[in-house]
Scaffold this motif. Sequence first.
Motif, mmCIF file in Angstrom:
data_model
loop_
_atom_site.group_PDB
_atom_site.id
_atom_site.type_symbol
_atom_site.label_atom_id
_atom_site.label_comp_id
_atom_site.label_asym_id
_atom_site.label_seq_id
_atom_site.Cartn_x
_atom_site.Cartn_y
_atom_site.Cartn_z
ATOM 1 N N PHE A 54 20.135 87.894 6.088
ATOM 2 C CA PHE A 54 19.188 87.736 5.021
ATOM 3 C C PHE A 54 17.951 88.189 5.513
ATOM 4 O O PHE A 54 17.208 87.654 6.508
ATOM 5 C CB PHE A 54 19.292 86.102 4.978
ATOM 6 N N PRO A 55 17.257 88.967 4.704
ATOM 7 C CA PRO A 55 15.654 89.664 5.337
ATOM 8 C C PRO A 55 14.813 88.238 5.430
ATOM 9 O O PRO A 55 14.731 87.467 4.616
ATOM 10 C CB PRO A 55 15.417 90.386 3.957
ATOM 11 N N GLY A 56 14.033 88.443 6.556
ATOM 12 C CA GLY A 56 13.122 87.597 6.775
ATOM 13 C C GLY A 56 13.287 86.623 7.959
ATOM 14 O O GLY A 56 12.361 85.975 8.574
ATOM 15 N N PHE A 57 14.546 86.843 8.406
ATOM 16 C CA PHE A 57 15.039 85.744 9.333
ATOM 17 C C PHE A 57 15.310 86.546 10.680
ATOM 18 O O PHE A 57 16.659 86.995 10.822
ATOM 19 C CB PHE A 57 16.127 84.745 9.113
ATOM 20 N N GLU A 58 14.496 87.151 11.479
ATOM 21 C CA GLU A 58 15.006 88.151 12.537
ATOM 22 C C GLU A 58 16.012 87.721 13.515
ATOM 23 O O GLU A 58 16.733 88.576 13.831
ATOM 24 C CB GLU A 58 13.453 88.275 13.300
ATOM 25 N N HIS A 59 16.150 86.830 13.770
ATOM 26 C CA HIS A 59 17.177 85.963 14.612
ATOM 27 C C HIS A 59 18.241 85.264 13.914
ATOM 28 O O HIS A 59 18.983 84.388 14.694
ATOM 29 C CB HIS A 59 16.408 85.109 15.917
ATOM 30 N N GLY A 60 18.335 85.365 12.482
ATOM 31 C CA GLY A 60 19.350 84.890 11.895
ATOM 32 C C GLY A 60 19.299 83.297 11.629
ATOM 33 O O GLY A 60 18.074 82.584 12.269
ATOM 34 N N LEU A 66 19.308 77.572 5.783
ATOM 35 C CA LEU A 66 18.614 78.734 4.679
ATOM 36 C C LEU A 66 18.682 77.971 3.223
ATOM 37 O O LEU A 66 17.539 78.073 2.638
ATOM 38 C CB LEU A 66 19.315 79.921 4.693
ATOM 39 N N MET A 67 19.554 77.293 2.853
ATOM 40 C CA MET A 67 19.727 76.721 1.531
ATOM 41 C C MET A 67 18.829 75.542 1.438
ATOM 42 O O MET A 67 18.253 75.305 0.280
ATOM 43 C CB MET A 67 21.254 76.072 1.228
ATOM 44 N N ASP A 68 18.806 74.855 2.477
ATOM 45 C CA ASP A 68 17.835 73.688 2.593
ATOM 46 C C ASP A 68 16.129 74.097 2.312
ATOM 47 O O ASP A 68 15.439 73.581 1.895
ATOM 48 C CB ASP A 68 17.859 73.057 3.798
ATOM 49 N N ILE A 69 15.923 75.347 2.927
ATOM 50 C CA ILE A 69 14.437 75.974 2.971
ATOM 51 C C ILE A 69 14.441 76.145 1.389
ATOM 52 O O ILE A 69 13.435 75.995 1.013
ATOM 53 C CB ILE A 69 14.523 76.995 3.947
ATOM 54 N N MET A 70 15.187 77.017 1.029
ATOM 55 C CA MET A 70 15.231 77.398 -0.378
ATOM 56 C C MET A 70 14.995 76.278 -1.225
ATOM 57 O O MET A 70 14.071 76.289 -2.254
ATOM 58 C CB MET A 70 16.415 78.308 -0.984
ATOM 59 N N ARG A 71 15.821 75.320 -1.227
ATOM 60 C CA ARG A 71 15.586 74.071 -2.027
ATOM 61 C C ARG A 71 14.089 73.311 -2.011
ATOM 62 O O ARG A 71 13.734 72.961 -2.859
ATOM 63 C CB ARG A 71 16.748 73.009 -1.531
ATOM 64 N N LYS A 72 13.766 73.090 -0.752
ATOM 65 C CA LYS A 72 12.519 72.714 -0.549
ATOM 66 C C LYS A 72 11.327 73.434 -1.109
ATOM 67 O O LYS A 72 10.325 72.925 -1.716
ATOM 68 C CB LYS A 72 12.133 72.397 0.891
ATOM 69 N N GLN A 73 11.447 74.764 -1.177
ATOM 70 C CA GLN A 73 10.601 75.672 -1.732
ATOM 71 C C GLN A 73 10.673 75.397 -2.968
ATOM 72 O O GLN A 73 9.465 75.440 -3.794
ATOM 73 C CB GLN A 73 10.925 77.112 -1.431
ATOM 74 N N ALA A 74 11.708 75.310 -3.909
ATOM 75 C CA ALA A 74 11.844 74.883 -5.315
ATOM 76 C C ALA A 74 11.320 73.817 -5.731
ATOM 77 O O ALA A 74 10.478 73.802 -6.686
ATOM 78 C CB ALA A 74 13.479 75.109 -5.821
#
Length: 317
Positions: A54-60, A66-74
């Motif tokens: 997934f682009p943007g996460f250099e070290h995975g 990842l889903m948690d970050i997306m949710r918080k962003q929304a």
Amino acid sequence: MSEQTNHFKVAIIGSGPAGLTAAIYTARANLNPVVFEGLQPGGQLTITTEVENFPGFEHGIQGPELMDIMRKQAHRFGAQSIYKDITEVDFSKRPFKLKSYDEEYYADAVIISTGASARLLGLESEAKYMGYGVSACATCDGFFFKGLKVIVVGGGDTAMEEANFLTKFASEVIIVHRRDEFRASKIMLDRAKKNPKIKFVTNKVIKEVLGVEEGGKKRMTGVLLEDTKDHSVTQLDADGLFIAIGHKPNTELFKNYLEMDETGYLIVKPGSTYTNVEGVFAAGDVADKKYRQAITAAGTGCMAALDAERWLEAQES
């Protein structure tokens, strides 16, 4: 709750990368979206341990994180999550009606991102080692099996494609199939047969996934195979098992309203996320049987949000 407080401009059904990206975009457009996250918030990525592409996460990054970050962003932009399954829909008139058991909700536009589920073998041991050697996605996890021996179970194009892909990493790939004839197209089957790293084991089914737990860590070590003719059982040692017996889109709910193909994938108008019902849009794996990646799902989530925003604007003008 009254119908008024249960009325939203945009309702998003499903909360994987497609649904949460749609939520980020619609929230930023001041459409106050609600996301029905269902009982598996985050979708298929929540059973993916490591996401490295997934682009943007250099070290995975871990799938659930990842889903948690997306949710918080929304949520930061005003999206709201409701952790309920939608059990019934009525797309025959607007506002659209969505039901979660006995609770009713109304929406001016609906984005469907209920995803697809990998068909699995249904074994307890398969569930136990999912993410610890067992995977349902070669393009997601193949990289972790460099120089190792893996099994692919299935007999269709998906199985052949995944087996070929895995030979880039694995030292040996064994295709296990319950019959001696394959559903795969001739071109895909021939390609697999010509690959020196691929072996075939036919007329066998996987009876159990074997593994060990060492120092609090578990890993798969092999499988028990049962012969479909004489029912004899043999052990096959391997470091990984890829289930490639197809995917099933989660579209049962929309049968009476939306056009779908023979497998159940929602059909969208080319180059858009429009379904055959005005005001209902589809994003992610629910309409994509070809790519099925987190990043492509997120991309179509963005498209669905923009399509919905423009469509709602046109209704008001």
